[in-house]
Design an enzyme around this catalytic site. Structure first.
Site, PDB file in Angstrom:
ATOM      1  N   ASP A 136      22.094  97.956   2.919  1.00  0.00           N
ATOM      2  CA  ASP A 136      23.134  98.947   3.115  1.00  0.00           C
ATOM      3  C   ASP A 136      24.419  98.441   2.466  1.00  0.00           C
ATOM      4  OD1 ASP A 136      24.283 101.305   4.123  1.00  0.00           O
ATOM      5  OD2 ASP A 136      24.966 100.280   5.921  1.00  0.00           O
ATOM      6  N   ASP A 169      28.156  99.813   3.403  1.00  0.00           N
ATOM      7  CA  ASP A 169      29.235  99.698   4.396  1.00  0.00           C
ATOM      8  C   ASP A 169      28.744  98.904   5.602  1.00  0.00           C
ATOM      9  OD1 ASP A 169      31.424 101.357   3.260  1.00  0.00           O
ATOM     10  OD2 ASP A 169      29.903 102.922   3.353  1.00  0.00           O
TER      11      ASP A 169
END
Length: 271
Positions: free
Chosen positions: A14, A16
């Site tokens: 991922d 963020d």
């Protein structure tokens, strides 16, 4: 739970909460990415953010000190476009979203229109229009199939949370009684499309995420080993709420520096 160690791992991760936090790199993230690149480790940044093209995201990441080529970025907009291309080649769509979504759909051969489209495709935008939402509701009522890029109810900003695709999809669903099909995490379809884009296999791929309810469950359901980092949303207390566990819990991606070829040699956080 420790996964069987393959000859060489690939990484999905991922963005963020894993690599950046509020427009700043997570400490150790630039060095971690540099080591993956130096050691020729196959990796891909997988984000539910459908707003930007991957070229735009690569530039934004570079501004924070993270050097990630655009072909190492996979967005929910791109996954949505690929899904629609497979379902209805050369189809039409009414789109609520930004350039990341419209570009992906155009590249997939879709025509964007508000005249009897095959699909209503909901992404994210900083300026949701009441007029556009009304049009979407009327088109779904008229029979257009309803697809959304991601189910996140909110997104981050420097001023606090913002409504995201999941929250706006709920509005359209409430008005029409039609549930959307969400392509992004935690749908394992997103993970499988990411794997295909870099030629990786689930048995030898790790998913690194900061959320139990999207990243970790998406990795688990796609057959990947999973690593939870504690630099984002989920924490040690959060893990206990779920009936599943990540393969490894670490403080941050900085813990993986020097261990990218054997991540399970890292001493994880006790949970």
């Amino acid at each position: 739970m420790q996964a069987e160690n393959p000859a060489k791992w690939s990484y999905l991760m991922d963005m963020d909460g894993v690599l950046i936090h509020e427009e700043h790199p997570v400490p150790g993230a630039p060095e971690f990415i540099a080591e993956l690149t130096k050691d020729d480790i196959n990796f891909l940044v997988v984000t539910n953010n459908p707003i930007y093209t991957r070229r735009d995201l690569a530039a934004r990441l570079a501004a924070t000190g993270l050097v990630i080529p655009e072909d190492r970025i996979w967005t929910s907009a791109m996954a949505t476009a690929q899904f629609l291309k497979a379902q209805h080649p050369g189809g039409t769509a009414f789109v609520i979203g930004e350039v990341g979504l419209t570009t992906a759909l155009h590249e997939a051969g879709f025509i964007i229109t508000d005249r009897d489209p095959d699909y209503v495709v909901l992404g994210e935008t900083r300026t949701y229009s009441f007029e556009a939402l009304t049009t979407a509701i009327r088109l779904v009522d008229a029979g257009a199939k309803f697809v959304a890029t991601n189910p996140d109810p909110t997104g981050p900003s420097r001023y606090g949370v913002l409504p995201a695709a999941g929250a706006v999809a709920a509005l359209i669903e409430k008005a029409t009684g039609r549930k959307p099909y969400f392509v992004g995490k935690p749908n394992p379809l997103m993970m499988r499309s990411a794997l295909r884009s870099i030629g990786a296999h689930s048995e030898s791929t790790l998913m690194i995420g900061d959320r139990m309810d999207t990243d970790i469950i998406a990795g688990l359901e796609a057959g990947l080993a999973t690593i939870l980092v504690l630099t984002g949303i989920s924490n040690v207390e959060t893990i206990a709420r779920y009936p599943f566990r990540p393969s490894l819990v670490i403080d941050s991606v900085a813990d993986l520096i020097g261990h990218v070829e054997d991540p399970f040699s890292v001493r994880g956080v006790q949970v």
